[in-house]
Scaffold this motif. Structure first.
Motif, mmCIF file in Angstrom:
data_model
loop_
_atom_site.group_PDB
_atom_site.id
_atom_site.type_symbol
_atom_site.label_atom_id
_atom_site.label_comp_id
_atom_site.label_asym_id
_atom_site.label_seq_id
_atom_site.Cartn_x
_atom_site.Cartn_y
_atom_site.Cartn_z
ATOM 1 N N PRO A 1 0.825 -1.210 0.000
ATOM 2 C CA PRO A 1 0.000 0.000 0.000
ATOM 3 C C PRO A 1 0.863 1.265 0.000
ATOM 4 C CG PRO A 1 -0.637 -1.526 1.758
ATOM 5 C CD PRO A 1 0.688 -1.972 1.247
ATOM 6 N N ASP A 2 0.340 2.320 -0.587
ATOM 7 C CA ASP A 2 0.976 3.629 -0.485
ATOM 8 C C ASP A 2 0.419 4.294 0.769
ATOM 9 O OD1 ASP A 2 2.369 3.365 -2.927
ATOM 10 O OD2 ASP A 2 0.545 3.893 -4.024
ATOM 11 N N PHE A 3 1.157 4.189 1.866
ATOM 12 C CA PHE A 3 0.658 4.724 3.122
ATOM 13 C C PHE A 3 0.730 6.243 3.133
ATOM 14 C CE2 PHE A 3 1.583 0.368 4.635
ATOM 15 C CZ PHE A 3 0.350 0.097 5.223
ATOM 16 N N ILE A 4 -0.414 6.871 3.352
ATOM 17 C CA ILE A 4 -0.480 8.322 3.496
ATOM 18 C C ILE A 4 0.064 8.703 4.867
ATOM 19 C CG2 ILE A 4 -2.001 10.348 3.425
ATOM 20 C CD1 ILE A 4 -4.041 8.550 1.943
ATOM 21 N N PHE B 1 -0.326 5.548 13.681
ATOM 22 C CA PHE B 1 -1.524 5.698 12.851
ATOM 23 C C PHE B 1 -1.196 5.359 11.404
ATOM 24 C CE2 PHE B 1 -4.040 8.934 10.278
ATOM 25 C CZ PHE B 1 -5.217 8.197 10.273
ATOM 26 N N PHE B 2 -1.925 4.365 10.849
ATOM 27 C CA PHE B 2 -1.745 3.970 9.458
ATOM 28 C C PHE B 2 -3.001 4.291 8.660
ATOM 29 C CE2 PHE B 2 1.546 1.407 11.388
ATOM 30 C CZ PHE B 2 2.565 1.425 10.442
ATOM 31 N N ASN B 3 -2.796 4.855 7.485
ATOM 32 C CA ASN B 3 -3.917 5.125 6.586
ATOM 33 C C ASN B 3 -3.426 5.033 5.153
ATOM 34 O OD1 ASN B 3 -5.831 6.901 4.896
ATOM 35 N ND2 ASN B 3 -6.903 6.751 6.862
ATOM 36 N N SER B 4 -4.238 4.416 4.301
ATOM 37 C CA SER B 4 -3.904 4.307 2.882
ATOM 38 C C SER B 4 -5.182 4.247 2.068
ATOM 39 C CB SER B 4 -3.065 3.053 2.624
ATOM 40 O OG SER B 4 -2.666 2.989 1.266
ATOM 41 N N ASP B 5 -5.263 5.065 1.058
ATOM 42 C CA ASP B 5 -6.459 5.135 0.221
ATOM 43 C C ASP B 5 -6.477 3.984 -0.786
ATOM 44 O OD1 ASP B 5 -8.814 6.375 -0.862
ATOM 45 O OD2 ASP B 5 -7.576 7.011 -2.555
ATOM 46 N N GLY B 6 -7.650 3.425 -1.029
ATOM 47 C CA GLY B 6 -7.798 2.398 -2.053
ATOM 48 C C GLY B 6 -7.611 0.974 -1.563
ATOM 49 N N CYS C 1 -8.814 -1.669 1.771
ATOM 50 C CA CYS C 1 -9.669 -1.764 2.952
ATOM 51 C C CYS C 1 -8.811 -1.991 4.191
ATOM 52 C CB CYS C 1 -10.696 -2.879 2.783
ATOM 53 S SG CYS C 1 -10.026 -4.552 2.783
ATOM 54 N N ALA C 2 -9.388 -1.789 5.363
ATOM 55 C CA ALA C 2 -8.646 -1.929 6.616
ATOM 56 C C ALA C 2 -8.191 -3.368 6.849
ATOM 57 C CB ALA C 2 -9.493 -1.449 7.781
ATOM 58 N N ALA C 3 -9.005 -4.328 6.397
ATOM 59 C CA ALA C 3 -8.624 -5.743 6.557
ATOM 60 C C ALA C 3 -7.357 -6.045 5.765
ATOM 61 C CB ALA C 3 -9.766 -6.648 6.115
ATOM 62 N N TYR C 4 -7.279 -5.509 4.538
ATOM 63 C CA TYR C 4 -6.070 -5.734 3.734
ATOM 64 C C TYR C 4 -4.869 -5.059 4.372
ATOM 65 C CZ TYR C 4 -2.758 -6.069 -0.065
ATOM 66 O OH TYR C 4 -1.628 -6.352 -0.800
ATOM 67 N N LEU C 5 -5.034 -3.825 4.847
ATOM 68 C CA LEU C 5 -3.927 -3.118 5.498
ATOM 69 C C LEU C 5 -3.461 -3.879 6.731
ATOM 70 C CD1 LEU C 5 -5.200 0.587 5.273
ATOM 71 C CD2 LEU C 5 -3.567 -0.568 3.770
ATOM 72 N N SER C 6 -4.402 -4.409 7.510
ATOM 73 C CA SER C 6 -4.052 -5.200 8.693
ATOM 74 C C SER C 6 -3.325 -6.480 8.279
ATOM 75 C CB SER C 6 -5.308 -5.543 9.493
ATOM 76 O OG SER C 6 -5.973 -4.378 9.919
ATOM 77 N N LYS D 1 -6.464 -1.466 -6.564
ATOM 78 C CA LYS D 1 -5.057 -1.165 -6.288
ATOM 79 C C LYS D 1 -4.283 -2.417 -5.907
ATOM 80 C CE LYS D 1 -5.061 3.741 -5.196
ATOM 81 N NZ LYS D 1 -4.636 4.787 -4.236
ATOM 82 N N ASN D 2 -4.960 -3.388 -5.306
ATOM 83 C CA ASN D 2 -4.313 -4.667 -4.996
ATOM 84 C C ASN D 2 -4.744 -5.750 -5.986
ATOM 85 O OD1 ASN D 2 -6.933 -4.937 -4.113
ATOM 86 N ND2 ASN D 2 -6.426 -5.895 -2.159
#
Length: 351
Positions: free
Chosen positions: A7-10, A122-127, A129-134, A163-164
Protein backbone atom coordinates in the motif's frame (compact mmCIF):
# COMPACT_ATOMS: atom_id res chain seq x y z
CA UNK A 1 2.56 -16.92 0.64
CA UNK A 2 1.26 -14.97 -2.36
CA UNK A 3 3.11 -11.68 -2.80
CA UNK A 4 1.22 -8.78 -1.31
CA UNK A 5 0.65 -5.46 -3.03
CA UNK A 6 2.42 -2.78 -1.01
CA UNK A 7 0.00 0.00 0.00
CA UNK A 8 0.98 3.63 -0.48
CA UNK A 9 0.66 4.72 3.12
CA UNK A 10 -0.48 8.32 3.50
CA UNK A 11 0.35 8.00 7.20
CA UNK A 12 2.36 5.44 9.13
CA UNK A 13 5.86 3.95 9.24
CA UNK A 14 6.14 0.20 8.55
CA UNK A 15 9.39 -0.14 10.49
CA UNK A 16 7.79 1.44 13.54
CA UNK A 17 4.91 -1.03 13.22
CA UNK A 18 7.16 -4.06 13.68
CA UNK A 19 8.88 -2.37 16.62
CA UNK A 20 5.48 -1.48 18.15
CA UNK A 21 4.25 -5.07 18.03
CA UNK A 22 7.49 -6.62 19.27
CA UNK A 23 7.55 -4.32 22.30
CA UNK A 24 4.13 -5.47 23.52
CA UNK A 25 4.76 -7.25 26.80
CA UNK A 26 2.90 -10.50 27.52
CA UNK A 27 1.49 -8.83 30.65
CA UNK A 28 0.11 -5.83 28.74
CA UNK A 29 -3.68 -5.90 28.55
CA UNK A 30 -4.63 -5.47 24.89
CA UNK A 31 -7.97 -3.98 23.81
CA UNK A 32 -9.18 -4.31 20.22
CA UNK A 33 -11.91 -2.02 18.88
CA UNK A 34 -13.18 -2.45 15.32
CA UNK A 35 -16.03 -1.22 13.13
CA UNK A 36 -19.34 -2.86 13.98
CA UNK A 37 -21.12 -2.17 10.72
CA UNK A 38 -19.46 -4.25 8.02
CA UNK A 39 -17.31 -7.17 6.96
CA UNK A 40 -14.14 -5.08 6.77
CA UNK A 41 -14.35 -4.33 10.48
CA UNK A 42 -14.93 -7.98 11.41
CA UNK A 43 -12.11 -9.37 9.24
CA UNK A 44 -9.72 -6.65 10.43
CA UNK A 45 -10.47 -7.80 13.96
CA UNK A 46 -9.85 -11.46 13.01
CA UNK A 47 -6.38 -10.54 11.75
CA UNK A 48 -5.45 -8.60 14.89
CA UNK A 49 -6.89 -11.31 17.12
CA UNK A 50 -4.77 -13.98 15.42
CA UNK A 51 -1.55 -12.18 16.34
CA UNK A 52 -2.28 -10.42 19.62
CA UNK A 53 -5.13 -12.42 21.19
CA UNK A 54 -6.57 -9.32 22.92
CA UNK A 55 -8.36 -9.71 26.24
CA UNK A 56 -10.93 -7.10 25.23
CA UNK A 57 -12.69 -7.21 21.84
CA UNK A 58 -15.29 -4.54 21.12
CA UNK A 59 -17.19 -3.61 17.96
CA UNK A 60 -18.30 0.02 17.77
CA UNK A 61 -19.61 2.64 15.36
CA UNK A 62 -17.95 5.95 14.52
CA UNK A 63 -19.97 8.10 16.91
CA UNK A 64 -19.01 5.88 19.86
CA UNK A 65 -15.31 6.70 19.56
CA UNK A 66 -15.11 9.55 22.07
CA UNK A 67 -13.56 10.51 25.38
CA UNK A 68 -16.12 8.50 27.39
CA UNK A 69 -15.24 5.35 25.45
CA UNK A 70 -11.56 6.00 26.17
CA UNK A 71 -12.29 6.31 29.88
CA UNK A 72 -14.12 2.99 29.75
CA UNK A 73 -11.02 1.34 28.29
CA UNK A 74 -8.96 2.95 31.04
CA UNK A 75 -11.19 1.42 33.72
CA UNK A 76 -10.54 -1.97 32.12
CA UNK A 77 -6.78 -1.41 32.62
CA UNK A 78 -5.98 -1.46 28.89
CA UNK A 79 -2.31 -0.86 28.14
CA UNK A 80 -2.41 -1.40 24.37
CA UNK A 81 -5.39 -0.20 22.30
CA UNK A 82 -5.81 -1.29 18.67
CA UNK A 83 -8.39 0.49 16.49
CA UNK A 84 -9.27 -0.88 13.04
CA UNK A 85 -11.59 0.40 10.31
CA UNK A 86 -12.84 3.33 12.38
CA UNK A 87 -12.58 6.96 11.34
CA UNK A 88 -11.64 8.98 14.43
CA UNK A 89 -12.75 12.59 14.57
CA UNK A 90 -12.76 13.16 18.31
CA UNK A 91 -9.20 14.25 19.12
CA UNK A 92 -10.00 13.94 22.83
CA UNK A 93 -10.38 10.17 22.38
CA UNK A 94 -6.78 9.87 21.22
CA UNK A 95 -5.47 12.28 23.86
CA UNK A 96 -7.23 10.36 26.62
CA UNK A 97 -5.96 6.96 25.40
CA UNK A 98 -2.40 8.29 25.29
CA UNK A 99 -2.58 9.04 29.03
CA UNK A 100 -2.73 5.35 29.94
CA UNK A 101 -1.95 3.22 26.86
CA UNK A 102 -0.14 2.95 23.56
CA UNK A 103 -2.40 3.23 20.54
CA UNK A 104 -2.34 1.62 17.08
CA UNK A 105 -4.86 2.80 14.47
CA UNK A 106 -5.26 1.05 11.10
CA UNK A 107 -7.80 2.78 8.87
CA UNK A 108 -8.58 3.74 5.29
CA UNK A 109 -11.17 6.51 5.59
CA UNK A 110 -10.42 10.08 4.59
CA UNK A 111 -8.82 11.59 7.69
CA UNK A 112 -8.48 15.12 9.01
CA UNK A 113 -5.64 14.60 11.51
CA UNK A 114 -2.46 12.52 11.36
CA UNK A 115 -2.44 11.05 14.87
CA UNK A 116 1.13 9.75 14.78
CA UNK A 117 3.01 10.62 17.98
CA UNK A 118 5.31 9.05 20.55
CA UNK A 119 2.42 6.96 21.90
CA UNK A 120 0.26 6.53 18.79
CA UNK A 121 0.99 4.74 15.54
CA UNK A 122 -1.52 5.70 12.85
CA UNK A 123 -1.75 3.97 9.46
CA UNK A 124 -3.92 5.13 6.59
CA UNK A 125 -3.90 4.31 2.88
CA UNK A 126 -6.46 5.13 0.22
CA UNK A 127 -7.80 2.40 -2.05
CA UNK A 128 -7.21 -0.51 0.34
CA UNK A 129 -9.67 -1.76 2.95
CA UNK A 130 -8.65 -1.93 6.62
CA UNK A 131 -8.62 -5.74 6.56
CA UNK A 132 -6.07 -5.73 3.73
CA UNK A 133 -3.93 -3.12 5.50
CA UNK A 134 -4.05 -5.20 8.69
CA UNK A 135 -3.23 -8.36 6.73
CA UNK A 136 -0.30 -6.63 5.02
CA UNK A 137 1.14 -5.21 8.25
CA UNK A 138 0.65 -8.22 10.52
CA UNK A 139 2.05 -10.54 7.84
CA UNK A 140 5.40 -8.99 8.79
CA UNK A 141 4.98 -10.71 12.15
CA UNK A 142 3.44 -14.06 11.15
CA UNK A 143 2.25 -15.95 8.08
CA UNK A 144 -1.48 -15.23 7.75
CA UNK A 145 -2.14 -16.95 4.43
CA UNK A 146 -5.09 -18.90 5.81
CA UNK A 147 -7.00 -15.60 5.99
CA UNK A 148 -6.38 -14.59 2.38
CA UNK A 149 -9.87 -15.44 1.05
CA UNK A 150 -11.53 -13.55 3.89
CA UNK A 151 -9.33 -10.50 3.24
CA UNK A 152 -10.26 -10.74 -0.45
CA UNK A 153 -13.92 -10.84 0.59
CA UNK A 154 -13.43 -7.73 2.76
CA UNK A 155 -11.78 -5.98 -0.21
CA UNK A 156 -14.80 -6.80 -2.37
CA UNK A 157 -17.16 -5.74 0.40
CA UNK A 158 -15.56 -2.28 0.56
CA UNK A 159 -15.05 -2.03 -3.25
CA UNK A 160 -11.29 -1.68 -2.71
CA UNK A 161 -9.98 -4.37 -5.01
CA UNK A 162 -8.25 -2.51 -7.85
CA UNK A 163 -5.06 -1.17 -6.29
CA UNK A 164 -4.31 -4.67 -5.00
CA UNK A 165 -5.56 -6.22 -8.25
CA UNK A 166 -2.52 -8.44 -8.82
CA UNK A 167 -2.92 -9.95 -5.35
CA UNK A 168 -6.67 -10.34 -5.83
CA UNK A 169 -6.09 -12.12 -9.14
CA UNK A 170 -3.71 -14.56 -7.48
CA UNK A 171 -6.13 -15.25 -4.62
CA UNK A 172 -9.01 -15.87 -7.01
CA UNK A 173 -6.86 -18.27 -9.04
CA UNK A 174 -5.81 -20.07 -5.85
CA UNK A 175 -9.46 -20.84 -5.11
CA UNK A 176 -10.37 -21.54 -8.74
CA UNK A 177 -12.31 -18.28 -9.15
CA UNK A 178 -12.19 -15.97 -12.14
CA UNK A 179 -11.13 -12.44 -11.18
CA UNK A 180 -12.78 -9.79 -13.37
CA UNK A 181 -12.44 -6.35 -11.81
CA UNK A 182 -15.65 -4.77 -13.07
CA UNK A 183 -18.83 -4.97 -11.01
CA UNK A 184 -20.52 -7.62 -13.14
CA UNK A 185 -17.41 -9.78 -13.07
CA UNK A 186 -16.96 -9.47 -9.31
CA UNK A 187 -20.57 -10.51 -8.73
CA UNK A 188 -20.08 -13.80 -10.59
CA UNK A 189 -17.58 -15.25 -8.11
CA UNK A 190 -18.12 -17.34 -5.00
CA UNK A 191 -16.22 -14.71 -3.04
CA UNK A 192 -19.01 -12.25 -3.79
CA UNK A 193 -21.54 -14.78 -2.45
CA UNK A 194 -19.46 -15.02 0.71
CA UNK A 195 -19.55 -11.23 1.02
CA UNK A 196 -23.34 -11.20 0.76
CA UNK A 197 -23.87 -13.95 3.33
CA UNK A 198 -21.42 -12.57 5.89
CA UNK A 199 -22.51 -8.95 5.46
CA UNK A 200 -26.16 -9.89 5.93
CA UNK A 201 -25.33 -12.06 8.94
CA UNK A 202 -23.59 -9.07 10.51
CA UNK A 203 -26.75 -7.04 9.94
CA UNK A 204 -28.91 -9.73 11.55
CA UNK A 205 -26.87 -9.97 14.74
CA UNK A 206 -26.51 -6.21 15.06
CA UNK A 207 -30.28 -5.84 14.96
CA UNK A 208 -31.44 -8.88 16.90
CA UNK A 209 -28.80 -9.26 19.57
CA UNK A 210 -26.49 -6.27 19.12
CA UNK A 211 -23.71 -8.81 19.05
CA UNK A 212 -21.47 -8.76 15.97
CA UNK A 213 -19.00 -10.79 18.01
CA UNK A 214 -21.21 -13.81 17.28
CA UNK A 215 -20.30 -13.48 13.59
CA UNK A 216 -16.67 -12.84 14.52
CA UNK A 217 -16.59 -16.09 16.49
CA UNK A 218 -18.38 -18.17 13.85
CA UNK A 219 -16.12 -17.16 10.95
CA UNK A 220 -13.35 -19.72 10.46
CA UNK A 221 -10.46 -19.21 8.10
CA UNK A 222 -9.27 -22.77 7.57
CA UNK A 223 -11.59 -23.84 4.74
CA UNK A 224 -12.42 -21.62 1.77
CA UNK A 225 -16.04 -20.53 1.83
CA UNK A 226 -16.91 -22.04 5.21
CA UNK A 227 -19.25 -19.68 7.08
CA UNK A 228 -20.75 -22.02 9.70
CA UNK A 229 -24.55 -21.61 10.00
CA UNK A 230 -24.53 -17.89 9.18
CA UNK A 231 -26.32 -18.43 5.87
CA UNK A 232 -29.68 -19.02 7.57
CA UNK A 233 -29.49 -15.65 9.32
CA UNK A 234 -28.37 -13.98 6.10
CA UNK A 235 -31.48 -15.24 4.31
CA UNK A 236 -33.77 -13.47 6.79
CA UNK A 237 -32.06 -10.17 6.05
CA UNK A 238 -32.10 -10.88 2.30
CA UNK A 239 -35.89 -11.11 2.41
CA UNK A 240 -36.10 -7.66 4.04
CA UNK A 241 -33.68 -6.18 1.49
CA UNK A 242 -35.85 -7.50 -1.35
CA UNK A 243 -38.93 -5.85 0.16
CA UNK A 244 -37.23 -2.47 0.41
CA UNK A 245 -35.76 -2.60 -3.09
CA UNK A 246 -39.18 -3.44 -4.50
CA UNK A 247 -40.55 -0.24 -2.96
CA UNK A 248 -37.72 1.94 -4.30
CA UNK A 249 -39.24 2.74 -7.71
CA UNK A 250 -42.51 3.88 -6.13
CA UNK A 251 -41.03 5.99 -3.34
CA UNK A 252 -37.74 7.46 -4.60
CA UNK A 253 -37.27 11.23 -4.92
CA UNK A 254 -35.37 12.43 -7.99
CA UNK A 255 -32.80 15.21 -7.61
CA UNK A 256 -30.30 16.61 -10.12
CA UNK A 257 -28.62 13.40 -11.39
CA UNK A 258 -29.54 11.10 -8.54
CA UNK A 259 -32.11 9.53 -6.23
CA UNK A 260 -33.03 10.01 -2.59
CA UNK A 261 -34.86 7.16 -0.88
CA UNK A 262 -36.13 7.05 2.70
CA UNK A 263 -37.42 3.86 4.32
CA UNK A 264 -38.06 2.18 7.66
CA UNK A 265 -36.75 -1.19 8.79
CA UNK A 266 -35.67 -3.00 11.93
CA UNK A 267 -32.36 -3.95 10.32
CA UNK A 268 -29.33 -1.62 9.86
CA UNK A 269 -29.19 -2.15 6.09
CA UNK A 270 -29.04 1.32 4.56
CA UNK A 271 -25.44 0.77 3.42
CA UNK A 272 -26.38 -2.51 1.73
CA UNK A 273 -29.41 -0.90 0.06
CA UNK A 274 -27.42 2.09 -1.19
CA UNK A 275 -24.68 -0.18 -2.56
CA UNK A 276 -27.13 -2.41 -4.43
CA UNK A 277 -29.00 0.56 -5.86
CA UNK A 278 -25.74 2.21 -6.93
CA UNK A 279 -24.84 -0.98 -8.78
CA UNK A 280 -28.17 -0.76 -10.59
CA UNK A 281 -27.68 2.95 -11.38
CA UNK A 282 -23.94 3.31 -11.97
CA UNK A 283 -24.18 6.87 -13.31
CA UNK A 284 -26.46 8.19 -10.58
CA UNK A 285 -25.84 9.48 -7.06
CA UNK A 286 -27.87 7.38 -4.65
CA UNK A 287 -28.60 8.66 -1.14
CA UNK A 288 -30.43 6.39 1.28
CA UNK A 289 -31.94 7.47 4.59
CA UNK A 290 -33.41 5.62 7.55
CA UNK A 291 -34.72 6.94 10.87
CA UNK A 292 -32.95 5.86 14.03
CA UNK A 293 -34.09 7.41 17.32
CA UNK A 294 -33.88 11.20 16.82
CA UNK A 295 -31.61 10.93 13.81
CA UNK A 296 -31.81 10.28 10.09
CA UNK A 297 -28.88 8.07 9.17
CA UNK A 298 -27.55 8.52 5.64
CA UNK A 299 -25.61 6.51 3.10
CA UNK A 300 -24.43 7.88 -0.26
CA UNK A 301 -22.97 6.03 -3.27
CA UNK A 302 -21.75 6.96 -6.76
CA UNK A 303 -20.09 4.11 -8.65
CA UNK A 304 -18.90 5.90 -11.82
CA UNK A 305 -16.73 8.28 -9.78
CA UNK A 306 -18.13 11.46 -11.35
CA UNK A 307 -19.29 12.80 -7.98
CA UNK A 308 -17.22 12.87 -4.79
CA UNK A 309 -19.82 11.62 -2.31
CA UNK A 310 -17.68 12.65 0.66
CA UNK A 311 -17.56 16.30 -0.48
CA UNK A 312 -21.24 16.22 -1.48
CA UNK A 313 -22.38 14.98 1.93
CA UNK A 314 -20.15 17.45 3.76
CA UNK A 315 -21.83 20.21 1.73
CA UNK A 316 -25.32 18.88 2.41
CA UNK A 317 -24.92 18.88 6.20
CA UNK A 318 -23.03 22.15 6.49
CA UNK A 319 -24.52 24.33 9.21
CA UNK A 320 -26.87 21.62 10.53
CA UNK A 321 -26.60 21.00 14.26
CA UNK A 322 -25.43 17.63 15.56
CA UNK A 323 -24.75 16.34 12.03
CA UNK A 324 -21.80 14.39 10.67
CA UNK A 325 -20.64 12.82 7.41
CA UNK A 326 -17.50 11.11 6.21
CA UNK A 327 -16.14 8.25 4.14
CA UNK A 328 -14.70 7.78 0.68
CA UNK A 329 -14.97 9.25 -2.81
CA UNK A 330 -17.56 6.71 -3.95
CA UNK A 331 -19.16 5.82 -0.61
CA UNK A 332 -20.00 8.02 2.37
CA UNK A 333 -22.11 7.69 5.50
CA UNK A 334 -23.48 10.19 7.97
CA UNK A 335 -26.40 11.37 10.05
CA UNK A 336 -28.53 14.44 10.73
CA UNK A 337 -31.22 15.23 13.25
CA UNK A 338 -34.59 13.95 12.06
CA UNK A 339 -36.00 17.47 12.43
CA UNK A 340 -33.60 18.59 9.66
CA UNK A 341 -34.79 15.97 7.15
CA UNK A 342 -36.89 18.41 5.12
CA UNK A 343 -34.05 20.91 4.97
CA UNK A 344 -31.71 18.16 3.75
CA UNK A 345 -34.13 17.16 0.98
CA UNK A 346 -34.61 20.80 0.01
CA UNK A 347 -30.84 21.18 -0.38
CA UNK A 348 -30.73 18.12 -2.63
CA UNK A 349 -33.46 19.56 -4.84
CA UNK A 350 -31.46 22.80 -5.15
CA UNK A 351 -28.21 21.16 -6.28
Amino acid sequence: MIELTKPDFIAGDENKFVDFIKKIDKNDKVALVSHVADLDGVISAKIVNEILNPEIIRFADYHEINKNFALELKKQNSKIVIITDLMIRDVEFVKEIEKFAKLLIIDHHVFEIDFNSEKTLFFNSDGFCAAYLSYYLFSKIQNLEKYDWLVAAASVSDWTYKKNGSWMTAIYEKYKQNYISDIDGIKKSKIYDIVLYLSRAIVYFRAKENDVKTVFNKIECGKFGYISDLEKYAKIVAKEIKRILNNFEKEKIIFNDGFYYEFETNFPIKSIISTQLSEMYLNKTVIIASKKDNYLTLSARRQDGKVDTNKLMQKMIQGLSDASAGGHFKATGGYILFEDAEEFKKRLQNL
